[in-house]
Every structure is written in C-alpha cells, then in structure tokens.
Design a protein around this motif. Sequence first.
Motif, mmCIF file in Angstrom:
data_model
loop_
_atom_site.group_PDB
_atom_site.id
_atom_site.type_symbol
_atom_site.label_atom_id
_atom_site.label_comp_id
_atom_site.label_asym_id
_atom_site.label_seq_id
_atom_site.Cartn_x
_atom_site.Cartn_y
_atom_site.Cartn_z
ATOM 1 N N ILE A 156 9.390 49.057 25.721
ATOM 2 C CA ILE A 156 9.355 49.225 24.264
ATOM 3 C C ILE A 156 10.678 48.715 23.683
ATOM 4 N N ASN A 214 10.435 49.914 17.729
ATOM 5 C CA ASN A 214 9.002 50.214 17.699
ATOM 6 C C ASN A 214 8.801 51.735 17.695
ATOM 7 N N SER A 239 5.450 53.332 19.093
ATOM 8 C CA SER A 239 5.341 53.416 20.553
ATOM 9 C C SER A 239 6.247 54.506 21.122
ATOM 10 N N TRP A 240 7.466 54.609 20.616
ATOM 11 C CA TRP A 240 8.349 55.683 21.084
ATOM 12 C C TRP A 240 7.715 57.038 20.803
ATOM 13 N N GLU A 267 13.697 44.767 25.710
ATOM 14 C CA GLU A 267 12.637 45.719 26.027
ATOM 15 C C GLU A 267 13.217 46.776 26.959
#
Length: 176
Positions: A119, A123, A126-127, A160
């Motif tokens: 991730i 983001n 998503s976290w 990422e």
Amino acid sequence: MPKDVNQSETRTPLLRKPESTDGAAIWELIKDCKPLDENSMYCNLIQADHFADTCVLAELNGEVVGWISGHMIPGENALFVWQVAVSAKARGLGLGKTMLFELLNRKETDGAVAIKTTITRDNDASWGLFRSFARAVGGELSDAPHFEKSAHFDGQHDTEHMVTIALPRAELRSAA
C-alpha cells in the motif's frame, strides 16, 4: 438506501470465484476505483482464469461490484492480496472485509499464517481496510517500505509499503 436502488434489488453481494469471462468487467471495475493501478485487461483475464482459487468476485444484482486478486506466495505460507476494488455502488456494505474473510476461509488458503499486501502511504482506504481486518481477526499488522520510488519505480510511482498481518490460529480466525 440510495435513491438509485430499486427496493426489490438485493443489497447482499454474491461472492464467488471468478471465471475467465469476468476479465473485462474486472478491468472496468478497477479502472473506476482510483487510485488503483490499472493493469491490462489481459492481466485481469489471466488472474480470473489462473488464480481463481485465490481471487474473489462480488456481484450485486448481476453487476460486478467487488474484486480481490491474490495468490499464495511461493515458498511462504502467506496470502498476497494484490488489489481490492469495491464499486461506489457497493461502498458502505463492508464488502472489502467480507471478501477478505471469504478468501481466508477457502481450502486453498488453509496454510496461510499471514496476509501480505503493498500500500502507498496516501491510500487511506486500503490502510483503513487492512487495519480493520487485522483487528477483526485478532492479527498483528506491521509494515515497512518494500518497493521504493527511486530503487524500483524509477521515480514514477510512490513507495509501496509491505503490510503484513500475522494471523492467529485458524480456529481463532473462523470465530472472528
């Protein structure tokens, strides 16, 4: 209930393994779910065909509204989640977490002692999903930079972070 939803339509998505014929619909869903990286339609077709056992497709009233692509990491007892996509039409239903549970409860992922994903720092959705999932299963979440902006992406993509959720024993997971 949203104005554009007919009262007779169901609000409970059907979860299933994808089929190769789902590739185009998966590609369209991902395209509509920014900031997800878009892959080729062929990539999504291959995921649906070759990795169906570790991918989940969600349909709502016959329309693809959710997708998780993943695979078991070779040589590790870990499920890698590549992408999670939820259509705006299905947000607020807890679909992301429901699809993760679906994957974790399949015989193909029985040996998984961890879920891994990457991730970018920005983001937030998503976290939030993976932190919430870790709490729900009683797993421990950690992260570290993995694919770095300059070393791996030639400055073209943000770093990422490898997010790892160490999973509790299977009998504890299924109780969650």
